[in-house]
Enzyme design. Structure first.
Site, PDB file in Angstrom:
ATOM      1  N   GLU A   1       0.803  -1.241   0.000  1.00 45.95           N
ATOM      2  CA  GLU A   1       0.000   0.000   0.000  1.00 45.95           C
ATOM      3  C   GLU A   1       0.826   1.277   0.000  1.00 45.95           C
ATOM      4  OE1 GLU A   1      -2.388   0.946   3.382  1.00 45.95           O
ATOM      5  OE2 GLU A   1      -0.632   1.262   4.616  1.00 45.95           O
TER       6      GLU A   1
ATOM      7  N   HIS B   1      -4.266   2.896   2.159  1.00 45.75           N
ATOM      8  CA  HIS B   1      -3.630   3.692   1.093  1.00 45.75           C
ATOM      9  C   HIS B   1      -3.811   3.091  -0.310  1.00 45.75           C
ATOM     10  CE1 HIS B   1      -1.751   6.777   3.515  1.00 45.75           C
ATOM     11  NE2 HIS B   1      -1.332   5.848   4.363  1.00 45.75           N
TER      12      HIS B   1
ATOM     13  N   HIS C   1      -5.033  -5.411   8.402  1.00 45.64           N
ATOM     14  CA  HIS C   1      -4.391  -4.107   8.309  1.00 45.64           C
ATOM     15  C   HIS C   1      -5.027  -3.162   9.320  1.00 45.64           C
ATOM     16  CE1 HIS C   1      -1.855  -1.425   5.929  1.00 45.64           C
ATOM     17  NE2 HIS C   1      -2.768  -0.501   6.131  1.00 45.64           N
TER      18      HIS C   1
ATOM     19  N   HIS D   1       0.254  -2.276   8.747  1.00 44.08           N
ATOM     20  CA  HIS D   1      -0.180  -0.865   8.879  1.00 44.08           C
ATOM     21  C   HIS D   1       0.597  -0.063   9.915  1.00 44.08           C
ATOM     22  CE1 HIS D   1      -2.696   2.752   8.870  1.00 44.08           C
ATOM     23  NE2 HIS D   1      -2.814   2.633  10.174  1.00 44.08           N
TER      24      HIS D   1
HETATM   25 FE   FE2 Z   1       1.228   1.309   5.532  1.00 47.08          FE
HETATM   26 FE   FE2 Z   2      -2.020   1.453   6.269  1.00 46.26          FE
END
Ligand code: FE2
Ligand code: FE2
Length: 278
Positions: free
Chosen positions: A39, A68, A152, A177
């Site tokens: 991401e 993202h 995430h 994340h």
């Molecule tokens: Fe990230």
């Molecule tokens: Fe993230």
């Protein structure tokens, strides 16, 4: 089955460590399947079709994402044509792309990868627990040899809850994340491998992969600051290594892998790598 999940790949230095190390890691760890969270691969924000191709060419099998995923808008029209690029399963109905896939290994075995996103301190989206439950009802372990969930999320409590929610029903639940690896890799009581966060593949002389000065300034002044720029120093590859029993689909081993850059190196097997140098 031996699986590797590399945490959020941040910018060029993150991509470089992944694409240069994955071929050798596939060999030395006898990996059957490699997943990376992409991401933040495009200069820290989102991913492009070209970057997906670079990952696949280096031996990555599946790319997961998170909040993202759409930062580079071109990926919105691309994602439906690439079943190996996943977005969180609990995005609203009608969102392009898919949150899971079942992938064949070439020797008859199969693995289901699920990408889900947490809600605490994150965008308001559908319930990830219900989303995962639905997929497990459709295709439980036994129908596939292994199930890997990239969860995430920001809050460790929500991630641990998902681990226990899936315990005994999924091969591994690994968080992404936070961009920082956690030290809690373990096999839960009913056999699911768990790690709260795999950490990022990126430059750790940074604030979660971004250059320090602009990031600190945001905390010092309550004003819109300079645009965050990705940190370009040498990256540490951070991943979770998982081994499963093909008969049950449950985990027999989980260990962190850290390679290169600033973090202390960690090799996930008891036997040292043939040429283990960061
Ligand atoms: Fe990230
Ligand atoms: Fe993230």
């Amino acid at each position: 089955m031996r699986l590797l999940l590399c945490g959020d790949v941040v910018g060029r230095s993150g991509r470089t460590v992944v694409t240069t190390q994955v071929p050798r890691l596939r060999r030395e760890l006898a990996l059957d399947f490699v997943v990376v969270n992409g991401e933040n691969a495009a200069h820290g924000f989102g991913i492009t079709d070209k970057i997906c191709e670079e990952f696949y060419a280096s031996g990555v099998d599946v790319i997961t994402t998170g909040n993202h995923v759409w930062d580079r808008r071109d990926i919105i029209s691309y994602i439906d044509g690439d079943p190996r690029l996943l977005r969180p399963v609990n995005f609203p109905p009608g969102t392009p792309g898919k949150g899971h896939g079942v992938f064949a290994l070439g020797d008859g075995r199969s693995v289901m990868v699920i990408n889900a996103m947490a809600r605490l301190f994150m965008d308001a989206i559908d319930d990830p627990f219900t989303g995962v439950e639905r997929l497990l009802a459709e295709r439980p372990l036994g129908r596939v040899n292994a199930i890997l969930l990239d969860f995430h999320g920001e809050a460790t409590s929500e991630k641990m809850s998902m681990g226990h929610f899936c315990d005994g029903r999924v091969s591994a639940v690994v968080g992404t994340h936070s961009h920082v690896p956690t030290a809690d890799a373990q096999i839960l009581p009913k056999g699911t491998a768990y790690m709260t966060d795999a950490g990022m593949c990126g430059d750790y002389d940074s604030v979660i992969g971004m250059q320090k000065e602009a990031a600190i300034a945001r905390f010092l002044r309550k004003m819109p600051g300079e645009k965050l720029q990705v940190a370009e120093g040498e990256a540490t590859l951070c991943a979770a290594f998982i081994e499963t029993d093909d008969a049950t689909g449950l985990a027999t081993r989980i260990a962190p892998l850290r390679l290169g850059g600033r973090l202390k190196a960690h090799w996930p097997l008891d036997v040292p790598a043939r040429a283990f140098s960061p």
